[in-house]
Design a protein around this motif. Structure first.
Motif, mmCIF file in Angstrom:
data_model
loop_
_atom_site.group_PDB
_atom_site.id
_atom_site.type_symbol
_atom_site.label_atom_id
_atom_site.label_comp_id
_atom_site.label_asym_id
_atom_site.label_seq_id
_atom_site.Cartn_x
_atom_site.Cartn_y
_atom_site.Cartn_z
ATOM 1 N N UNK A 210 5.326 -14.528 1.108
ATOM 2 C CA UNK A 210 4.328 -13.582 0.600
ATOM 3 C C UNK A 210 4.928 -12.182 0.483
ATOM 4 N N UNK A 211 5.732 -11.818 1.469
ATOM 5 C CA UNK A 211 6.368 -10.507 1.452
ATOM 6 C C UNK A 211 7.383 -10.414 0.317
ATOM 7 N N UNK A 212 8.173 -11.472 0.123
ATOM 8 C CA UNK A 212 9.115 -11.482 -0.993
ATOM 9 C C UNK A 212 8.378 -11.416 -2.326
ATOM 10 N N UNK A 213 7.279 -12.118 -2.401
ATOM 11 C CA UNK A 213 6.444 -12.098 -3.600
ATOM 12 C C UNK A 213 5.974 -10.671 -3.887
ATOM 13 N N UNK A 214 5.547 -9.969 -2.847
ATOM 14 C CA UNK A 214 5.128 -8.576 -2.977
ATOM 15 C C UNK A 214 6.284 -7.700 -3.437
ATOM 16 N N UNK A 215 7.456 -7.894 -2.825
ATOM 17 C CA UNK A 215 8.614 -7.091 -3.202
ATOM 18 C C UNK A 215 9.034 -7.370 -4.637
ATOM 19 N N UNK A 216 8.913 -8.616 -5.069
ATOM 20 C CA UNK A 216 9.196 -8.939 -6.468
ATOM 21 C C UNK A 216 8.246 -8.171 -7.384
ATOM 22 N N UNK B 238 14.859 1.437 2.462
ATOM 23 C CA UNK B 238 15.340 0.441 3.424
ATOM 24 C C UNK B 238 15.318 -0.970 2.842
ATOM 25 N N UNK B 239 15.182 -1.056 1.540
ATOM 26 C CA UNK B 239 14.975 -2.346 0.889
ATOM 27 C C UNK B 239 16.113 -3.324 1.148
ATOM 28 N N UNK B 240 17.346 -2.881 1.072
ATOM 29 C CA UNK B 240 18.479 -3.780 1.275
ATOM 30 C C UNK B 240 18.455 -4.400 2.670
ATOM 31 N N UNK C 117 0.793 -1.232 0.000
ATOM 32 C CA UNK C 117 0.000 0.000 0.000
ATOM 33 C C UNK C 117 0.824 1.280 0.000
ATOM 34 N N UNK C 118 2.013 1.248 0.579
ATOM 35 C CA UNK C 118 2.862 2.447 0.675
ATOM 36 C C UNK C 118 4.319 2.080 0.370
ATOM 37 N N UNK C 119 4.609 1.616 -0.844
ATOM 38 C CA UNK C 119 5.964 1.144 -1.161
ATOM 39 C C UNK C 119 7.043 2.219 -0.978
ATOM 40 N N UNK C 120 6.680 3.489 -1.079
ATOM 41 C CA UNK C 120 7.665 4.550 -0.904
ATOM 42 C C UNK C 120 8.246 4.561 0.514
ATOM 43 N N UNK C 121 7.513 4.000 1.480
ATOM 44 C CA UNK C 121 7.998 3.964 2.860
ATOM 45 C C UNK C 121 9.146 2.973 3.054
#
Length: 151
Positions: free
Chosen positions: A79-85, A36-38, A28-32
């Protein structure tokens, strides 16, 4: 980000809820989370590994059954990795991701293998990642072939 440090909590329920919050934030808020992705990916990769201390053997009549205590954490991590992909594929280091994916599809637990295969299917469906994936087919093929021969 301090809240997401709960991903490393000893209580598996707290860890699972923190992962769910991360997944929700990513959707919902990928900019947040982009900055910090790494750090987040390193935490997720740690959670993908099965902790042998959390595997117990349960006797069910004449059969024994192995139970992975952290299975919900693994499912939520995937599921979270799937979302990040889905939202940040261009920012992921696919070589590192594939090494962790290889560990998942090589895991002795069928449940963990299924999680790894789901991520593998997603990667193979995307044109940008399928090229990187094709370069590592030699590493990915043996565990998949072993699974097909035993089932």
């Amino acid at each position: 980000m301090d809240f997401l440090d709960l991903i490393h909590d000893q209580d598996l329920n707290v860890c699972c809820l923190a992962l769910s919050a991360l997944n929700s934030a990513a959707r919902t808020k990928p900019h947040l989370i982009r900055d910090h992705l790494l750090t987040l990916l390193l935490s997720l990769y740690v959670e993908m590994k099965v902790n042998p201390d959390l595997i117990s053997t349960v006797q069910m009549g004449p059969w024994t059954h192995k139970v992975i205590g952290s299975l919900n954490v693994h499912k939520t991590t995937s599921k979270t990795l799937y979302t990040l992909l889905d939202i940040c594929i261009t920012q992921l280091d696919l070589l590192i991701f594939l090494s962790h994916l290889l560990a998942a599809i090589s895991d002795p637990s069928d449940k963990i293998k299924v999680i790894g295969r789901m991520l593998l299917m997603w990667l193979s469906a995307s044109l940008t990642t399928s090229i990187a994936l094709s370069q590592h087919l030699g590493e990915l093929t043996p565990p998949l072939e072993l699974t097909m021969r035993h089932h």
